[in-house]
Design a protein around this motif. Structure first.
Motif, short mmCIF file in Angstrom:
data_model
loop_
_atom_site.label_atom_id
_atom_site.label_comp_id
_atom_site.label_asym_id
_atom_site.label_seq_id
_atom_site.Cartn_x
_atom_site.Cartn_y
_atom_site.Cartn_z
N ALA A 1 18.42 71.56 41.28
CA ALA A 1 18.49 72.54 42.36
C ALA A 1 18.44 71.84 43.72
CB ALA A 1 17.34 73.54 42.23
N THR A 2 17.60 70.83 43.83
CA THR A 2 17.51 70.06 45.07
C THR A 2 18.82 69.34 45.36
OG1 THR A 2 15.14 69.74 44.77
CG2 THR A 2 16.25 68.25 46.28
N ALA A 3 19.37 68.73 44.32
CA ALA A 3 20.65 68.03 44.47
C ALA A 3 21.76 68.99 44.88
CB ALA A 3 21.02 67.32 43.18
N SER A 4 21.73 70.18 44.30
CA SER A 4 22.73 71.20 44.64
C SER A 4 22.59 71.62 46.10
CB SER A 4 22.56 72.41 43.72
OG SER A 4 23.44 73.45 44.10
N ALA A 5 21.34 71.78 46.54
CA ALA A 5 21.10 72.17 47.93
C ALA A 5 21.59 71.10 48.89
CB ALA A 5 19.61 72.42 48.14
N ASN A 6 21.38 69.84 48.52
CA ASN A 6 21.84 68.73 49.37
C ASN A 6 23.36 68.68 49.44
OD1 ASN A 6 19.21 67.92 49.91
ND2 ASN A 6 19.14 66.45 48.22
N ARG A 7 24.02 68.95 48.30
CA ARG A 7 25.48 68.97 48.31
C ARG A 7 26.01 70.09 49.19
NH1 ARG A 7 24.75 67.86 42.76
NH2 ARG A 7 25.07 70.06 42.23
N MET A 8 25.36 71.25 49.09
CA MET A 8 25.77 72.37 49.92
C MET A 8 25.54 72.08 51.40
SD MET A 8 27.13 75.29 50.27
CE MET A 8 27.29 75.90 48.59
N ASN A 9 24.42 71.41 51.67
CA ASN A 9 24.12 71.05 53.06
C ASN A 9 25.19 70.11 53.62
OD1 ASN A 9 22.00 71.08 55.26
ND2 ASN A 9 22.21 68.87 54.96
N ALA A 10 25.60 69.13 52.80
CA ALA A 10 26.64 68.20 53.24
C ALA A 10 27.97 68.93 53.44
CB ALA A 10 26.79 67.10 52.19
N TYR A 11 28.25 69.88 52.57
CA TYR A 11 29.50 70.65 52.68
C TYR A 11 29.50 71.48 53.96
CZ TYR A 11 32.90 74.35 51.71
OH TYR A 11 33.95 75.22 51.80
N ILE A 12 28.38 72.14 54.25
CA ILE A 12 28.30 72.97 55.47
C ILE A 12 28.43 72.11 56.72
CG2 ILE A 12 26.75 74.44 56.83
CD1 ILE A 12 25.58 75.43 54.14
N SER A 13 27.72 70.98 56.70
CA SER A 13 27.73 70.09 57.86
C SER A 13 29.12 69.53 58.13
CB SER A 13 26.74 68.93 57.65
OG SER A 13 25.44 69.41 57.49
N ALA A 14 29.88 69.25 57.05
CA ALA A 14 31.19 68.65 57.22
C ALA A 14 32.28 69.65 57.58
CB ALA A 14 31.58 67.93 55.92
N ASN A 15 32.07 70.91 57.26
CA ASN A 15 33.16 71.87 57.43
C ASN A 15 32.91 73.00 58.43
OD1 ASN A 15 35.21 71.07 55.15
ND2 ASN A 15 33.18 71.00 54.17
N PHE A 16 31.67 73.18 58.85
CA PHE A 16 31.42 74.33 59.72
C PHE A 16 30.57 73.93 60.93
CE2 PHE A 16 31.83 75.79 55.32
CZ PHE A 16 32.91 76.64 55.45
#
Length: 386
Positions: free
Chosen positions: A371-386
Motif C-alpha cells: 500500500a505504501t509503495a502504491s501510494a508512492n507511485r501515485m505520488n510520483a504520477y501526480i507530481s509528474a503530470n499535474f
C-alpha cells in the motif's frame, strides 16, 4: 418443626441446626424412582425463593437435575461416543489434551458442580505452573476441547450452561513469519541444485502447497494439458507410537485447483520422466502401498515428514537462515505472489485458506508495504503530470 407446603410441588422445613431446607419433586427417573432436589438457606424466605426459581426453571424445561457424573467420566464418554466425525489425528490430540491437562485438574469435579471459576483456575494453573507451563496457544487448544465436550453436555441436558463461557484465556501472541526475500530465494535455489528432492522444494516454494499435500500428491491429480494441480488430499503420520502414514483429506477438508507458473509444470514433467527411469531400473523393488505418488524416495516409497523437515533445516543453515522451517517455503510463496502483484483473493485460494481474512491477517505487514509503495507511485504520477 413441621413441613410447610409451598407452591410448585415443594415443601420447606427447619432443620435441628436452625437452617432451612426446601425440597421439590422432579418426577421419576428412567427406572421409576422418584427424584427430588433439596435447597438450603439461613431463612425460610431464602429457601422459598430458591424453590420458586427452580420450579419456574422446571416448568420452562431449563432446570438440570444433579447427577453423580464427574468431568472425567463425561470427557471419556464424549471422546468415545461424540467425536466420530473428527479427523483421526485431531482426535488423538483431543485425547492427549484431556489426559494430560484437563483431567488432572478438573477430572474429579462433578459435572453438575463445575463452575467457570474452576475452569479459570485450571487455565491459570496450566499457564503459570513452575514445571512445563503451557503456551497461550496450547491453552487455547486445550480450552477448545473442554468447551466442545461441555457444549455437548449442555445439549444432552446434563448441565444448564457451559462453564467455559466467560473464562479469560491468556493472550496468544501473533507469531512472526519468516519468508525468504528475493536474495534468499536465489540462494535457496542454488543450495538445492542437484538435491534429491530439488523439484519437491521448488514446487513447494512456487505453489505454497503444504508439506503433507506435496507428500500426498498423485500424478492423476496433475493435469499437464490444463496446466493445473488438484489438491485434494495430504499424507499424514498418525500421532501415536508406531503410527503409520496414510492419505487423508486436506487440512480444511476442501479440494482446490491451483494453476502454477508454466515453468513449475515443466519441472514436474521432467521429474516424471526421471522418476520413470528410476522405476524401470528398480523393477519389482520399486514402490510401496501408495500408488502414483509424485514425490518419492530413491526406492519409490512415500516421503517422510521427518526427512523433509530435517532437510529444510539443513538448507536454511546452508543459506545462513537459522530456524528455517519447511513451512516457511509456503510463506515465501505467499509474500512473493503478493509482491508480484497477485490479488489477495487468488493468493488466499491457492493457499487453501478458508477465508481471505486469514490470508490478510497473516500477511498484513506485507500488504501494508504494498500500500505504501502504491501510494508512492501515485505520488510520483501526480507530481509528474499535474
Amino acid at each position: 418443626m413441621a413441613k410447610k407446603a409451598v407452591s410448585g410441588n415443594g415443601s420447606i422445613r427447619q432443620r435441628p441446626d436452625g437452617r432451612w431446607e426446601g425440597r421439590i419433586s422432579l418426577g421419576r427417573d428412567g427406572g421409576g424412582k422418584r427424584v427430588s432436589k433439596s435447597f438450603y438457606g439461613s431463612t425460610q424466605k431464602e429457601v422459598a425463593e430458591k424453590i420458586r426459581q427452580a420450579t419456574a426453571q422446571k416448568d420452562e424445561g431449563t432446570f438440570i437435575a444433579p447427577n453423580k457424573m464427574t468431568v472425567s467420566s463425561w470427557m471419556n464418554t464424549w471422546l468415545a461416543e461424540y467425536t466420530g466425525s473428527i479427523k483421526e489425528n485431531t482426535l488423538v490430540s483431543y485425547r492427549v489434551q484431556t489426559e494430560h491437562n484437563i483431567l488432572p485438574l478438573l477430572g474429579a469435579v462433578k459435572l453438575s458442580a463445575l463452575q467457570p471459576h474452576h475452569v479459570q483456575k485450571a487455565v491459570n494453573t496450566l499457564f503459570k505452573r513452575p514445571e512445563k507451563p503451557l503456551s497461550a496457544k496450547s491453552i487455547k487448544n486445550c480450552y477448545g476441547v473442554l468447551h466442545k465436550a461441555l457444549s455437548q453436555a449442555v445439549l444432552n441436558g446434563y448441565i444448564a450452561k457451559n462453564p467455559c463461557d466467560g473464562v479469560q484465556l491468556p493472550r496468544v501472541e501473533k507469531k512472526e513469519i519468516s519468508p525468504l526475500n528475493e536474495a534468499q530465494i536465489r540462494e535457496f535455489l542454488k543450495a538445492i541444485k542437484g538435491h534429491r528432492n530439488e523439484i519437491l522444494f521448488r514446487v513447494a516454494l512456487f505453489t505454497g502447497m503444504r508439506q503433507g499435500e506435496l507428500m500426498g500428491l498423485q500424478w492423476e491429480n496433475v493435469d499437464f494439458k490444463a496446466g493445473s494441480i488438484l489438491v485434494c488430499q495430504q499424507m499424514i503420520h498418525e500421532k501415536k507410537k508406531d503410527g503409520a502414514y496414510k492419505l487423508a483429506p486436506t487440512k480444511t477438508d476442501g479440494i482446490r485447483k491451483i494453476t502454477p507458473a508454466p515453468i513449475v509444470m515443466d519441472w514436474l514433467k521432467e521429474w516424471k520422466k526421471e522418476q520413470a527411469v528410476q522405476r524401470l531400473s528398480l523393477g519389482d523393488k520399486w514402490g510401496d502401498e501408495f500408488d502414483g505418488l509424485v514425490f518419492t524416495d530413491e526406492m519409490g516409497k512415500h516421503m517422510r515428514n521427518t526427512t523433509l523437515t530435517h532437510e529444510a533445516t539443513m538448507l536454511g543453515k546452508k543459506i545462513g537462515k537459522e530456524g528455517f522451517r519447511f513451512h516457511d517455503l509456503r510463506h515465501s510463496y505467499a509474500v512473493a505472489a503478493i509482491r508480484a502483484g497477485d490479488d489477495m483473493k487468488t493468493v488466499s485460494s491457492n493457499l487453501g485458506h478458508t477465508t481471505i481474512s486469514i490470508t490478510m491477517d497473516i500477511y498484513a505487514s506485507f500488504t501494508d508495504d504494498m500500500a505504501t509503495a502504491s501510494a508512492n507511485r501515485m505520488n510520483a504520477y501526480i507530481s509528474a503530470n499535474f
